[in-house]
Design an enzyme around this catalytic site. Sequence first.
Site, PDB file in Angstrom:
ATOM      1  N   PHE B 126       0.877  -1.318  -0.088  1.00 62.75           N
ATOM      2  CA  PHE B 126      -0.042   0.099   0.077  1.00 62.75           C
ATOM      3  C   PHE B 126       0.845   1.301   0.070  1.00 62.75           C
ATOM      4  CE2 PHE B 126      -2.795   3.190   2.222  1.00 62.75           C
ATOM      5  CZ  PHE B 126      -3.674   2.866   1.654  1.00 62.75           C
ATOM      6  N   GLY B 134       3.563  12.846   4.215  1.00 63.82           N
ATOM      7  CA  GLY B 134       3.566  11.728   5.367  1.00 63.82           C
ATOM      8  C   GLY B 134       2.093  11.812   5.902  1.00 63.82           C
ATOM      9  N   PHE B 159       8.973   4.854   2.201  1.00 69.29           N
ATOM     10  CA  PHE B 159       8.693   4.245   3.320  1.00 69.29           C
ATOM     11  C   PHE B 159       7.551   3.343   3.130  1.00 69.29           C
ATOM     12  CE2 PHE B 159      10.379   8.119   5.839  1.00 69.29           C
ATOM     13  CZ  PHE B 159      11.685   7.660   5.809  1.00 69.29           C
ATOM     14  N   ARG B 270      14.391 -10.616  41.668  1.00 69.89           N
ATOM     15  CA  ARG B 270      15.853  -9.895  41.968  1.00 69.89           C
ATOM     16  C   ARG B 270      15.913  -9.195  43.194  1.00 69.89           C
ATOM     17  NH1 ARG B 270      20.976  -8.381  41.393  1.00 69.89           N
ATOM     18  NH2 ARG B 270      21.250  -6.517  40.184  1.00 69.89           N
ATOM     19  N   GLN B 281       9.648   1.081  46.877  1.00 70.77           N
ATOM     20  CA  GLN B 281       8.430   1.697  46.236  1.00 70.77           C
ATOM     21  C   GLN B 281       8.621   2.209  44.965  1.00 70.77           C
ATOM     22  OE1 GLN B 281       7.668   5.459  48.401  1.00 70.77           O
ATOM     23  NE2 GLN B 281       5.587   4.494  48.905  1.00 70.77           N
ATOM     24  N   ILE B 339      13.401  -1.520  35.250  1.00 77.02           N
ATOM     25  CA  ILE B 339      13.356  -2.630  36.447  1.00 77.02           C
ATOM     26  C   ILE B 339      14.438  -3.729  36.123  1.00 77.02           C
ATOM     27  CG2 ILE B 339      11.775  -4.407  37.436  1.00 77.02           C
ATOM     28  CD1 ILE B 339       9.580  -2.363  37.092  1.00 77.02           C
ATOM     29  N   GLY B 342      20.526  -3.838  33.854  1.00 80.34           N
ATOM     30  CA  GLY B 342      21.377  -4.487  32.697  1.00 80.34           C
ATOM     31  C   GLY B 342      20.819  -5.784  31.740  1.00 80.34           C
ATOM     32  N   GLU B 365       2.343   5.518  10.553  1.00 80.69           N
ATOM     33  CA  GLU B 365       1.086   5.548  10.544  1.00 80.69           C
ATOM     34  C   GLU B 365       0.488   6.660  11.342  1.00 80.69           C
ATOM     35  OE1 GLU B 365       2.229   1.504   9.532  1.00 80.69           O
ATOM     36  OE2 GLU B 365       1.957   1.861  11.693  1.00 80.69           O
TER      37      GLU B 365
END
Lengths: 259, 384
Positions: B126, B134, B159, B270, B281, B339, B342, B365
């Site tokens: 499409f 755009g 695109f 963890r 908290q 959270i 690494g 979009e």
Amino acid sequence: MDIVVCGKIIPASTVTIEIDPATKRMIRKGVAHELDPAAASAVEEGLRLMEKVGGTLTLVTMGFNEITIGIRTALAMGATSAVHIFDDALAGSDTLATAKALAAAIGKRPFDLIICGTESSDSYSGIVPGQVARLLGVPPVTFATEMAVEGNTLTVKRQSESGYDVVEADLPALVTVTSGINEPRYPQLKGIMAAKRKEILQYSAADLGLAAGDVGEAGAREKVLEVGRPPRRDVGEVVEDDGEGGKRIADFLAEAKVI
Amino acid sequence: MDFELPEELQLLQETVRKFVDQELIPVEMECRDGVKLKPEYRERFEAKTREMGLWMLDVPEEFGGAGLSLLGQVIVWAEVARSVALPSRGHSIFGPEVRPVLYAMNEEQKERYLYPLLREEKRACFAQTEPDAGSDPGSMRTRAVRDGDEYVINGVKRFISDADEADFAQVMVATDLSKGSHGGISCILVDMDNPGVKITAKYKTMMGYEPCEIVFDDCRVPAANMIGAEGEGFKLGQKWLGIGRLKHGGRAIGVARRAIEMGARYAKQRVTFGKPLAERQAIQFKLADSYTELHAATLMVYHAAWKYDQGEDMRNEGYMVKVFADEMSFRVVDRVLQIHGGVGLTTDLPIEYWFRDQRSRLITEGASEVMRMVIARHVLRQFD
């Protein structure tokens, strides 16, 4: 052939099970439910048989309103109808009272074969199928890893401690199937859409001719005295691999007669 | 007022969730080669989805599809988005994707394009976006000029996803520059092997996709390839884009849900400075905010889809869904990444992929700013 699958709708696998400290019963009200995987295997086995020889497959189950979704799952998989035993008076029923209710519901219509899982995946008593068979006066054949029906004969490959037995029984009979017997199908989209139009017959305790004293908390002969967490397991033996690790594990397994 | 999903959709949700948990999640880190599903996995997954009847979900039953409601589709998109097993864009595992514009074809066009597409003999792309147009199709410069029984197309589209694998393109063209998006844009079918069509570039993106640039250079196309009447293209295209915004919403809630599942589990496991993260908290608030925002987005997505299924105009709800749900899922993924610390940065977990992919959705979009612009227009119009 008229097949009955007797199975349970249990708290969904995503639910963290909690026990009511007062009644020492699992909290079922208000939590998400699903068709017990053990019951799904029984439904699958029944469907395969029905697709081969024709007939009907009725799921018979007992529980609160929350379980409707699980009943619809069985209907979406292809069960032709369902019976839902639903009555507050049945809450707290022990295995025998449950079996009485299930047997009374199953006995209302003619049937050729009852298929159950070996045990439910929430409370694991494994007693109900045998009780249902006794109450209905049909032979129970348990722990089936394969089953077939030819004419009026049920043939079952039955798992045993030393291997397996091949057992035959005349119909009508009750068979319990192990979870490894099949891989239950996913409901098809068409089945899901059709499920809402299929019949779910509801029975109360009174409809089944059960007196209040026979079932529920009042009729329970089993009593749960205590519920506790399993004891923590010890860490076990830790093997540091100094080059001999493999040998030490092999020796350990040989000692335990595993290898 | 009933906020419960209809029972059959609850069952559909449970079924697809199980499928995702059992079939997709266990292999999600190995079944793709870049953004493409490896052929053996595609075969395996599609065998299941066909068997489950989850095939051509949005295709009307009269064309052999499942004819699933938009709410039903949203539920499927959301569940599937809980796993990174499937490409986040383009060819999924539910059969050929048909943009609704193709149902407006005449019978002769259907024979040549729609039915082969449904039989998976042809693939389509499409083409609307241009270097300077755009989210503003009114500025479209790719022109189609009528010349006898043909249109001659000149211009550049940029695109364009899957153009390199497509057999034909549904191209939005300007047929009357003075009218812009008010009757000046048309939709025309162009075979990709037309000598006037060239793919001149492929852009490497941070999501891994490589959308194409297509140049139309005196590309002659039979006038019979026009879908609907001249000037109807924008209207036809809008319908798809409206549904597309809900697709964003469905995906966003699925991604956020799984991210929260992962964040909560990891926070409990963890331990830092003698305590699980879940007892801090700072971590709890991240999860609480994420869960709350997910709930809000879920209601918005369901409501917009429901409205569409009632035959009502849900364009405004669609704009709000796109901006809110896409931004929500990016925020949630960002928090869950934090959270995980690494570990979250590694490519062993789906989080970094979502971080790149969900970020891209604030642009593709319809950029968030454009969504806000049209929502604001709606608000300002209401209160004179």
